[in-house]
Design an enzyme around this catalytic site. Structure first.
Site, PDB file in Angstrom:
ATOM      1  CE  LYS A 173       7.554  -5.006  24.607  1.00  0.00           C
ATOM      2  NZ  LYS A 173       7.700  -4.227  23.346  1.00  0.00           N
ATOM      3  CD  GLU A 248      -6.250   3.192  25.129  1.00  0.00           C
ATOM      4  OE1 GLU A 248      -6.668   2.386  24.251  1.00  0.00           O
ATOM      5  OE2 GLU A 248      -5.644   4.241  24.863  1.00  0.00           O
ATOM      6  CB  CYS A 282      -6.841   4.423  20.677  1.00  0.00           C
ATOM      7  SG  CYS A 282      -6.130   5.444  21.953  1.00  0.00           S
ATOM      8  CD  GLU A 382      -7.718   0.704  17.019  1.00  0.00           C
ATOM      9  OE1 GLU A 382      -7.920   1.715  17.698  1.00  0.00           O
ATOM     10  OE2 GLU A 382      -7.075  -0.272  17.433  1.00  0.00           O
TER      11      GLU A 382
HETATM   12  P1  NAI Z   1       0.514  -4.570  19.476  1.00  0.00           P
HETATM   13  O1  NAI Z   1      -0.628  -4.692  20.415  1.00  0.00           O
HETATM   14  O2  NAI Z   1       1.178  -5.817  18.979  1.00  0.00           O
HETATM   15  O3  NAI Z   1       1.667  -3.644  20.135  1.00  0.00           O
HETATM   16  C1  NAI Z   1       1.541  -2.896  21.316  1.00  0.00           C
HETATM   17  C2  NAI Z   1       2.611  -3.307  22.300  1.00  0.00           C
HETATM   18  O4  NAI Z   1       2.382  -4.643  22.710  1.00  0.00           O
HETATM   19  C3  NAI Z   1       4.042  -3.277  21.760  1.00  0.00           C
HETATM   20  O5  NAI Z   1       4.901  -2.784  22.767  1.00  0.00           O
HETATM   21  C4  NAI Z   1       4.335  -4.742  21.500  1.00  0.00           C
HETATM   22  O6  NAI Z   1       5.713  -5.052  21.563  1.00  0.00           O
HETATM   23  C5  NAI Z   1       3.592  -5.395  22.638  1.00  0.00           C
HETATM   24  N1  NAI Z   1       3.262  -6.802  22.447  1.00  0.00           N
HETATM   25  C6  NAI Z   1       2.935  -7.443  21.289  1.00  0.00           C
HETATM   26  N2  NAI Z   1       2.730  -8.752  21.524  1.00  0.00           N
HETATM   27  C7  NAI Z   1       2.937  -8.964  22.845  1.00  0.00           C
HETATM   28  C8  NAI Z   1       2.899 -10.116  23.693  1.00  0.00           C
HETATM   29  N3  NAI Z   1       2.596 -11.322  23.229  1.00  0.00           N
HETATM   30  N4  NAI Z   1       3.166  -9.953  25.014  1.00  0.00           N
HETATM   31  C9  NAI Z   1       3.471  -8.743  25.517  1.00  0.00           C
HETATM   32  N5  NAI Z   1       3.542  -7.625  24.767  1.00  0.00           N
HETATM   33  C10 NAI Z   1       3.263  -7.721  23.451  1.00  0.00           C
HETATM   34  O7  NAI Z   1       0.015  -3.705  18.282  1.00  0.00           O
HETATM   35  P2  NAI Z   1       0.466  -3.836  16.732  1.00  0.00           P
HETATM   36  O8  NAI Z   1       0.373  -5.278  16.344  1.00  0.00           O
HETATM   37  O9  NAI Z   1       1.752  -3.167  16.574  1.00  0.00           O
HETATM   38  O10 NAI Z   1      -0.684  -2.999  15.996  1.00  0.00           O
HETATM   39  C11 NAI Z   1      -1.843  -3.645  15.502  1.00  0.00           C
HETATM   40  C12 NAI Z   1      -3.063  -2.804  15.736  1.00  0.00           C
HETATM   41  O11 NAI Z   1      -3.247  -2.598  17.136  1.00  0.00           O
HETATM   42  C13 NAI Z   1      -3.037  -1.418  15.144  1.00  0.00           C
HETATM   43  O12 NAI Z   1      -3.356  -1.419  13.782  1.00  0.00           O
HETATM   44  C14 NAI Z   1      -4.100  -0.750  15.984  1.00  0.00           C
HETATM   45  O13 NAI Z   1      -5.363  -1.067  15.457  1.00  0.00           O
HETATM   46  C15 NAI Z   1      -3.948  -1.385  17.347  1.00  0.00           C
HETATM   47  N6  NAI Z   1      -3.177  -0.515  18.269  1.00  0.00           N
HETATM   48  C16 NAI Z   1      -3.854   0.236  19.176  1.00  0.00           C
HETATM   49  C17 NAI Z   1      -3.178   1.112  20.006  1.00  0.00           C
HETATM   50  C18 NAI Z   1      -3.892   1.941  20.997  1.00  0.00           C
HETATM   51  O14 NAI Z   1      -3.527   3.071  21.234  1.00  0.00           O
HETATM   52  N7  NAI Z   1      -4.882   1.421  21.669  1.00  0.00           N
HETATM   53  C19 NAI Z   1      -1.731   1.290  19.905  1.00  0.00           C
HETATM   54  C20 NAI Z   1      -1.089   0.390  18.956  1.00  0.00           C
HETATM   55  C21 NAI Z   1      -1.812  -0.454  18.157  1.00  0.00           C
END
Ligand code: NAI
Ligand code: MG
Length: 494
Positions: A173, A248, A282, A382
């Site tokens: 997903k 990650e 990241c 972050e």
């Molecule tokens: P997020 O962690 O919510 O989104 C990443 C993925 O997780 C998306 O596909 C989302 O649909 C999914 N997701 C969200 N809640 C979930 C759940 N309960 N169960 C399963 N999947 C779930 O990230 P968000 O809220 O969009 O961004 C917030 C912060 O996260 C950013 O400001 C950044 O600091 C960090 N981030 C870090 C990334 C990295 O490359 N390590 C990538 C994206 C965000």
């Protein structure tokens, strides 16, 4: 596939869940709408992956490799379309999509096409003297994977390719805001004749579509890239489900400039490494620790160069920095900078969203923060935006201590012309990647992954096979004897 949300068992389909909107963050305009995949699509995708597993995991490495090379060829044909779509849904500059996201993703596919034939193990041998011990490296089963919105195509490739190269099947997903290039990747899988069910894509929000994958008893492993909070939530769900996990979870990379550094290189490197992908990376440089003797020159150099960065339409070849990937992310970045300034820090470049034509998009100016406390939010958490904080240090020891003083440990860099300092920094900084006199480059042959709260497990490289395979020991008796030597522990008379 225009309005499709999913790719299940080799067929594109449409979800039955709530409508989702893909927004171009440069303009606020809608790029695409689709209906989210609900539990029934997820169940169908998982069943397709389960059904495809026996044949795919039993295929020869050469056959899997050939299928992945075919995917490589199909992706090369649509490289420009992929770059355009990636920019339309994320707002990243087209030069970045064309020169980094897309070719990097395609190279990863080529790498794993080759690596599929190099799954290694220990030699077979007669360790006991009476048996031949053999190591089998086997696929795990169905992998459930969730990817983020900052590098949608690249993250999908990083998750899918090592998994299927090793013989697993997968349901992935993407982030709900960035489905387009992952669906195009699925189309290329179809054209490449990757067998139906090996790669399945569903789309929708994390808490519904995502959790339906993570909670399923049909998956044997979960891999996730995203926020620390969601990663830990997924870890708890995986613990309940007994599934293997690869996480990650972002970073807060230090950028350490020693007193003997080439300052011009450090200044240019810091601007490039903090602004790449509008800082939504990241591994981006986020905390510059600079020897006090060079601090003022570094700050003025970085501020001046940040001022020359051209914000604009991401489709324009001349644009250096696009908008953030969403208005939500822009507001998060603005809030963190505001709180830093309220706490006594100063923005010597940027520190605000631009006005004029750019106000319609999710833009934020390149920002350099000084006089922030080491313990403050802007230095510890972050930001995921075009924001660099700079802090001075007095000794090498202090620099290493400060570099290690956050919860994260994904990436770091050390800038010095002294080989001993470089080696010492590489040894002592807790991060999955340490660069010397550079910051950002990655390469398919080398692993990417974190320490500490940045997660565990590796993407890319043959190290990723440690996540996506399991080891079996096969021990075969060589003696043919009824009474084995060790039976004396049971049958006393012998
Ligand atoms: P997020 O962690 O919510 O989104 C990443 C993925 O997780 C998306 O596909 C989302 O649909 C999914 N997701 C969200 N809640 C979930 C759940 N309960 N169960 C399963 N999947 C779930 O990230 P968000 O809220 O969009 O961004 C917030 C912060 O996260 C950013 O400001 C950044 O600091 C960090 N981030 C870090 C990334 C990295 O490359 N390590 C990538 C994206 C965000
Ligand atoms: Mg979230």
């Amino acid at each position: 596939m225009s309005e499709s949300s999913n790719y299940i068992g080799g067929v594109f389909g449409t979800g039955q869940g709530p409508e989702q909107t893909v927004i171009n963050p440069a303009t606020g305009e809608t790029v695409r709408t689709y209906r989210a995949d609900d539990e029934s699509s997820v169940a169908a995708a998982l069943a397709a992956a389960r059904d495809a597993f026996p044949q795919w995991s039993g295929a020869t490495p050469a056959d899997r490799s050939a299928a992945l090379y075919a995917l490589f060829t199909e992706l090369e044909k649509v490289a420009e379309e992929l770059a355009q779509a990636e920019t339309s849904q994320t707002g990243k500059p087209i030069r970045l999509s064309r020169e980094f996201d897309v070719p990097g993703s395609i190279d990863n596919v080529a790498f794993f096409a080759g690596a599929a034939r190099h799954l290694t193990g220990h030699a077979s041998a007669e360790y006991s003297g009476d048996h031949t011990s053999t190591i089998r490296r086997q696929a795990i089963g169905v992998v459930g994977s969730i990817s983020p919105w900052n590098y949608p195509l690249q993250m999908a490739v990083w998750k899918i390719l090592p998994a299927i190269a090793a013989g697993n099947t997968i349901v992935l997903k993407p982030a709900e805001t960035t489905p387009l290039t992952t669906l195009m990747l699925a189309e290329a899988c179809g054209r490449a004749d990757i067998p139906a069910g090996v790669v399945n894509i569903v789309n929708g929000p994390g808490p519904t579509t995502g959790e339906a994958i993570v909670r399923s008893p049909l998956i044997s492993m979960t891999s996730f890239t995203g926020s620390t909070a969601v990663g830990r939530h997924i870890a708890a769900l995986a613990a309940g489900n007994g599934t293997r996990l690869h996480l990650e979870l972002g970073g807060k990379a230090p950028f350490v400039v020693f007193d003997d550094a080439d300052l011009d290189a450090a200044i240019q490197g810091a601007v490039a490494a903090s602004l790449i992908n509008t800082g939504q990376d990241c591994t981006a440089a986020t905390r510059a620790y600079v020897h006090r003797s060079r601090f003022d020159d570094f700050v003025s150099g970085v501020a001046e160069l940040m001022g020359k960065v051209r914000l604009g339409d991401p489709l324009d070849e001349d644009t250096d920095q696009g908008p953030l990937a969403s208005f939500r992310q822009r507001d998060k970045v603005a809030g963190m900078v505001e709180r830093a300034v309220q706490a006594g820090a100063r923005a010597v470049a940027g520190g605000k969203a631009p006005g004029g034509d750019l106000a319609a998009g999710a833009y934020y100016e390149p920002t350099l923060i000084i006089e922030a406390e080491q313990k403050s939010e802007i230095v510890q958490q972050e930001v995921f935006g075009p924001v660099l904080a700079a802090l001075p240090f007095d000794s090498d020891e202090e620099a290493i201590t400060l570099a290690n003083d956050t919860a994260f440990g994904l990436a770091a860099s050390a800038w010095t012309t002294n080989v001993f300092r470089a080696q010492e920094a590489a040894r002592r900084i807790d991060a999955g990647t340490v660069w010397i006199n550079d910051h950002i480059p990655i390469i398919s042959e080398m692993p990417h992954g974190g320490m500490k709260s940045s997660g565990y497990g590796k993407d890319m490289s043959t190290y990723s096979f440690e996540e996506y395979t399991q080891i079996k020991h096969v021990m075969a008796d060589l003696t043919g004897a009824v009474a084995k030597d060790w039976h004396r522990t049971i049958f006393r008379q012998r």
